[in-house]
Design an enzyme around this catalytic site. Structure first.
Site, PDB file in Angstrom:
ATOM      1  N   LYS A  17       0.821  -1.208   0.000  1.00 45.55           N
ATOM      2  CA  LYS A  17       0.000   0.000   0.000  1.00 45.55           C
ATOM      3  C   LYS A  17       0.859   1.265   0.000  1.00 45.55           C
ATOM      4  O   LYS A  17       0.454   2.309  -0.495  1.00 45.55           O
ATOM      5  CB  LYS A  17      -0.927   0.034   1.224  1.00 45.55           C
ATOM      6  CG  LYS A  17      -1.803  -1.182   1.435  1.00 45.55           C
ATOM      7  CD  LYS A  17      -2.893  -1.287   0.397  1.00 45.55           C
ATOM      8  CE  LYS A  17      -3.997  -2.267   0.787  1.00 45.55           C
ATOM      9  NZ  LYS A  17      -3.552  -3.671   0.866  1.00 45.55           N
TER      10      LYS A  17
HETATM   11  C1  LIG Z   1      -4.144  -4.795   0.382  1.00 43.07           C
HETATM   12  C2  LIG Z   1      -3.324  -6.010   0.367  1.00 43.07           C
HETATM   13  C3  LIG Z   1      -3.580  -7.045  -0.544  1.00 43.07           C
HETATM   14  C4  LIG Z   1      -4.732  -7.007  -1.514  1.00 43.07           C
HETATM   15  O1  LIG Z   1      -4.565  -6.029  -2.499  1.00 43.07           O
HETATM   16  P1  LIG Z   1      -5.820  -5.510  -3.315  1.00 43.07           P
HETATM   17  O2  LIG Z   1      -5.313  -4.392  -4.145  1.00 43.07           O
HETATM   18  O3  LIG Z   1      -6.828  -5.050  -2.292  1.00 43.07           O
HETATM   19  O4  LIG Z   1      -6.342  -6.652  -4.107  1.00 43.07           O
HETATM   20  C5  LIG Z   1      -2.728  -8.140  -0.540  1.00 43.07           C
HETATM   21  N1  LIG Z   1      -1.705  -8.232   0.337  1.00 43.07           N
HETATM   22  C6  LIG Z   1      -1.447  -7.256   1.226  1.00 43.07           C
HETATM   23  C7  LIG Z   1      -0.337  -7.435   2.174  1.00 43.07           C
HETATM   24  C8  LIG Z   1      -2.234  -6.109   1.276  1.00 43.07           C
HETATM   25  O5  LIG Z   1      -1.969  -5.148   2.167  1.00 43.07           O
END
Ligand SMILES: *Cc1c(COP(=O)(O)O)cnc(C)c1O
Length: 493
Positions: A112
């Protein structure tokens, strides 16, 4: 050429990137999509010479045209700096035919950060561009990682406030501790008694409440979203797929297609991979990996999206999601960009909790492979990779790896594959250490950081060092129906 954006749900007016980023969601509740997909118009060899920041500028400037190249350059330089503990920003680690794209070297140790270290700067630039003088209030629901990454990105940023809701008991203790110890006068963190979908629904309801918006406006506030529906988050995520591809293909003769496996929740990360393919990156299959909340697996394999099922808390909490918001952007493409179809599907989902796509739309799904991993398979993935390579992966990455292995078993297609490594194993110490040796499953999570450090031979990442001793600043909890009241109280409405 100027890029414009339109809503997935309407024929309404097309907007420039600034208002699209600033509002996060279109007025009709739809998601903003670019009206056309720009292509990679320089050769792969040429692009391979660019560092991460320059490649970001090349790609993002094709979308956010109205911010101007200089402003965009500043946003990128502010985002991808020494906050990242690796100067390449996204290291790619090769293990046989598999390349782990490590997206977790930012300040909160999850992918993120790749978008949320930039979003505050994009928002400020967008606000300046549209002459918005209101205070920007970021309202976010998190399944664990978005919340902390957004808090870290916006803390102390003038002219902004950030309010984060997370599901009590639905995130790891490290994730919870990361959020509740967040400093910054403009940060607010609230646990809700419900799951992530409840939190997301509550936030959406506040966003689309016209009366509430009018009240905000009078007080000099404007809402924006740091959730992955914001186009300002999606576009920067395209960059690392191109970057990793270029790293992988160096010297091997350009143009060879790779597969990409992405542990998926809200469908944002894999959508960025799909966009990179649409821009011309040589990508074959997009492997969409779910945990046992496997709505997307079912959807890709049957064309039926059905959220009427039990919500299960797993060891990969960022993927414990039954309604994947960003899927709407893919559906829009599959439906030949027909908003009527989207409105019908969205209505079905809200009224019946399910929708079905027709045969023609299903054909468009052939770029995708959908699979899921059970909790046991996830642990086995962590242990398998560790035993074979001495390399430690987190639970989410392990879901991606397990499903990738199923894909190879199913299809025999073992061309080079990129796996999105979305979080540091240090974010989920109990599940990760427990997968290596069951005796750790009953131990205190914070105490296991040292164990992981020993197992992996890596130092505890700087952002987590000493976290057990930090003061808890945010202690608020509320029920789902009180979310709006809490926001009112914080903003003094
Ligand atoms: C948010 C997240 C995901 C999923 O990603 P999306 O874009 O919501 O599909 C997978 N792994 C981690 C560690 C995340 O923080």
């Amino acid at each position: 050429m100027e890029m414009l954006f339109r809503s997935t749900r309407g024929y309404g007016k097309r907007v420039r990137s600034s208002p699209a980023i600033l509002s996060g969601i279109a007025p009709d509740g739809g998601l903003y999509v670019p009206v056309s997909m720009p292509s990679l118009d320089r050769s792969l060899d040429e692009l391979a010479c660019l560092d991460y920041r320059s490649l970001s500028h090349y790609i993002i400037s094709k979308f956010f045209t109205d911010l101007g190249p200089d402003t965009l350059r500043e946003c990128i330089d502010d985002a991808y700096d020494t906050k990242y503990d690796d100067s390449s920003i996204v290291p790619v680690v090769k293990k046989d035919r598999v390349y782990f794209m490590e997206l977790f070297h930012g300040p909160t140790l999850a992918f993120k950060d790749m978008a949320l270290t930039m979003l505050p700067h994009l928002l400020k630039a967008a606000a300046a561009k549209t002459r918005n003088r209101k205070e920007i209030v970021i309202l976010t629901a998190t399944s664990g990682d978005t919340g902390k990454a957004a808090l870290e990105g916006f803390a102390g940023v003038e002219g902004t406030r950030i309010i984060v809701f997370y599901p009590a008991g639905g995130v790891s203790s490290i994730q919870e501790r990361q959020m509740t110890t967040q400093s910054g006068d403009n940060t607010y963190v609230i646990a809700i008694r419900g799951n992530f979908d409840d939190a997301q629904k509550g936030v959406k309801a506040i966003f689309t409440d016209k009366g509430f918006a009018a009240g905000l406006d009078r007080k000099g506030y404007i809402f924006s979203s740091a959730n992955s529906i914001n186009i300002g988050r999606l576009i920067p995520q395209i960059v690392y797929y191109v970057y990793a591809y270029l790293k992988i293909s160096q010297g091997s003769g350009s143009g060879e297609k790779i597969n990409i496996a992405v542990p998926t929740g809200n469908f944002g990360n894999i959508l960025a991979a799909y966009y990179s393919k649409k821009m011309g990156l040589p990508v074959d299959r997009l492997i969409c990996a779910s945990n046992i909340n496997n709505v997307l697996y079912e959807f890709i394999n049957t064309g039926v999206y059905d959220r009427n099922r039990k919500f299960i808390i797993t060891s990969s909490p960022a993927m414990d999601i039954l309604v994947s918001s960003n899927l709407e952007r893919l559906l829009f493409d599959l439906a030949g960009e027909d908003p009527e179809v989207i409105n019908m599907l969205v209505r079905d989902l809200s009224e019946k909790g399910r929708f079905v796509i027709d045969k023609k739309m299903r054909e468009g799904l052939k770029d995708f492979y959908g699979g899921f991993a059970t909790e046991d398979e996830t642990s086995a993935g962590i242990k398998g990779v560790y035993d074979k390579y001495g390399y430690l992966i987190d639970t989410h990455t392990a879901v991606g790896y397990s499903v990738y292995q199923k894909y190879v078993g199913d299809t025999g297609d073992d061309r080079p594959a990129l796996i999105a490594a979305t979080a540091s194993p240090f974010k989920f110490p109990r599940s990760v250490a427990g997968a290596i040796d069951g005796k750790y499953l009953s131990e205190d999570e914070l105490g296991l950081l040292d164990v992981l450090s020993e197992i992996s031979g890596l130092e505890i990442p700087h952002p987590l060092a000493g976290i057990a001793g930090r003061r808890i600043i945010h202690k608020r909890t509320c029920s789902i129906d009180k979310m709006k009241a809490v926001v009112s109280e914080i903003l003094g409405l």
